[in-house]
Design an enzyme around this catalytic site. Structure first.
Site, PDB file in Angstrom:
ATOM      1  N   GLY A  28      31.068   1.000 -43.752  1.00  0.00           N
ATOM      2  CA  GLY A  28      31.328   0.446 -45.070  1.00  0.00           C
ATOM      3  C   GLY A  28      30.554  -0.831 -45.303  1.00  0.00           C
ATOM      4  O   GLY A  28      29.865  -1.347 -44.414  1.00  0.00           O
ATOM      5  N   ASP A  85      40.053  -0.880 -47.182  1.00  0.00           N
ATOM      6  CA  ASP A  85      40.107  -0.837 -48.637  1.00  0.00           C
ATOM      7  C   ASP A  85      41.321  -1.589 -49.168  1.00  0.00           C
ATOM      8  O   ASP A  85      41.285  -2.137 -50.268  1.00  0.00           O
ATOM      9  CB  ASP A  85      40.130   0.612 -49.113  1.00  0.00           C
ATOM     10  CG  ASP A  85      38.851   1.345 -48.716  1.00  0.00           C
ATOM     11  OD1 ASP A  85      37.762   0.861 -49.076  1.00  0.00           O
ATOM     12  OD2 ASP A  85      38.942   2.383 -48.041  1.00  0.00           O
ATOM     13  N   GLY A  96      38.953   4.703 -45.844  1.00  0.00           N
ATOM     14  CA  GLY A  96      38.362   5.981 -46.182  1.00  0.00           C
ATOM     15  C   GLY A  96      37.602   6.003 -47.477  1.00  0.00           C
ATOM     16  O   GLY A  96      37.108   7.051 -47.894  1.00  0.00           O
ATOM     17  N   GLY A  97      37.485   4.846 -48.138  1.00  0.00           N
ATOM     18  CA  GLY A  97      36.717   4.806 -49.367  1.00  0.00           C
ATOM     19  C   GLY A  97      35.270   5.222 -49.169  1.00  0.00           C
ATOM     20  O   GLY A  97      34.641   5.772 -50.063  1.00  0.00           O
ATOM     21  N   GLU A 104      36.720   6.872 -38.028  1.00  0.00           N
ATOM     22  CA  GLU A 104      37.225   5.497 -37.935  1.00  0.00           C
ATOM     23  C   GLU A 104      38.578   5.456 -37.230  1.00  0.00           C
ATOM     24  O   GLU A 104      38.827   4.579 -36.393  1.00  0.00           O
ATOM     25  CB  GLU A 104      37.342   4.892 -39.333  1.00  0.00           C
ATOM     26  CG  GLU A 104      36.002   4.563 -39.966  1.00  0.00           C
ATOM     27  CD  GLU A 104      36.119   4.127 -41.419  1.00  0.00           C
ATOM     28  OE1 GLU A 104      35.213   3.421 -41.889  1.00  0.00           O
ATOM     29  OE2 GLU A 104      37.107   4.487 -42.087  1.00  0.00           O
TER      30      GLU A 104
END
Length: 230
Positions: A28, A85, A96-97, A104
């Site tokens: 991310g 998130d 999980g975005g 993860e």
């Protein structure tokens, strides 16, 4: 300013890394700042080995000279550093975005500790404003979706579920799965929801990370604060 805060949190977490550590490396935008900070320290002589949580992170970290391996070769890690998130006061997370929640969670669960890095906008009183990602196998998608909606109904949650990317071109995870994004507004019974979701055939994993994070570095206008679960 958000990127500036993310970078501050990431650099603070990188300071915790010591030579010899076995690291889980997250995925991310905030985790990418950590990869760059870690690479700088590796260039200065820090000796670590990392397990990336996505192909995207693998490519970035490898390209920056960070030594990598897999959980097959190194099944026990000292520390995972990753973004979130959303997180609450108990350091329960929604992740999980970016679509990497399965890897993860596997990596975080294999680690002795997990440090979350985030800007202050990710800190919430109750989880749920950010859509909850649910990773599912493509086979039987409608049946799985119906079962998920039934759980939401039982728990009094909104029944709004969207296939990420849409039916024409669904998003596909590194594991070859789809993601359903649940717009729940608030999740007052996160542990109960987590238990119910993983019991559904067709659900691979969900984005509720409960009992995994041991510390968070949260950056905002007043600097970087350390958050411990209450």
């Amino acid at each position: 300013m958000s990127d500036h805060f993310k970078q501050q949190a990431a650099e603070r977490a990188a300071d915790d890394v010591t030579s010899g550590m076995r690291l889980g490396i997250g995925t991310g935008s905030t985790a990418e700042f950590f990869v760059h900070a870690l690479a700088k320290r590796v260039g200065e002589g820090l000796d670590v080995i990392g397990v990336p949580t996505s192909e995207r992170t693998r490519e970035l970290a490898s390209g920056l000279g960070i030594r990598l391996t897999t959980l097959e070769n190194l099944p026990e890690l000292d520390l995972t550093i990753d973004g979130a998130d959303e997180f609450d006061a108990g350091l329960a997370l929604i992740k999980g975005g970016g679509g990497a929640l399965l890897r993860e969670k596997i990596v975080a669960a294999a680690s002795g500790q997990m440090t979350v890095i985030a800007d202050s906008s990710k800190e919430v009183a109750i989880l749920g404003q950010f859509p909850l990602p649910i990773e599912v196998v493509p086979f039987g998608l409608q049946a799985t979706s119906n079962a998920v909606l039934s759980v939401f109904d039982d728990l009094g949650l909104p029944q709004k579920l969207e296939l990420r990317g849409g039916s024409g071109q669904p998003f596909v995870t590194d594991g070859g799965h789809y993601i359903l994004d649940a717009h729940l507004e608030a999740i007052p019974q996160a542990q109960s929801l987590a238990n119910r979701l993983v019991a559904i055939p067709g659900v691979v994993e969900h984005g509720l990370f409960i009992g995994l994070a041991t510390k968070a570095y949260v950056a905002g206008s007043d600097g970087v604060k350390t958050v411990l679960p209450v």
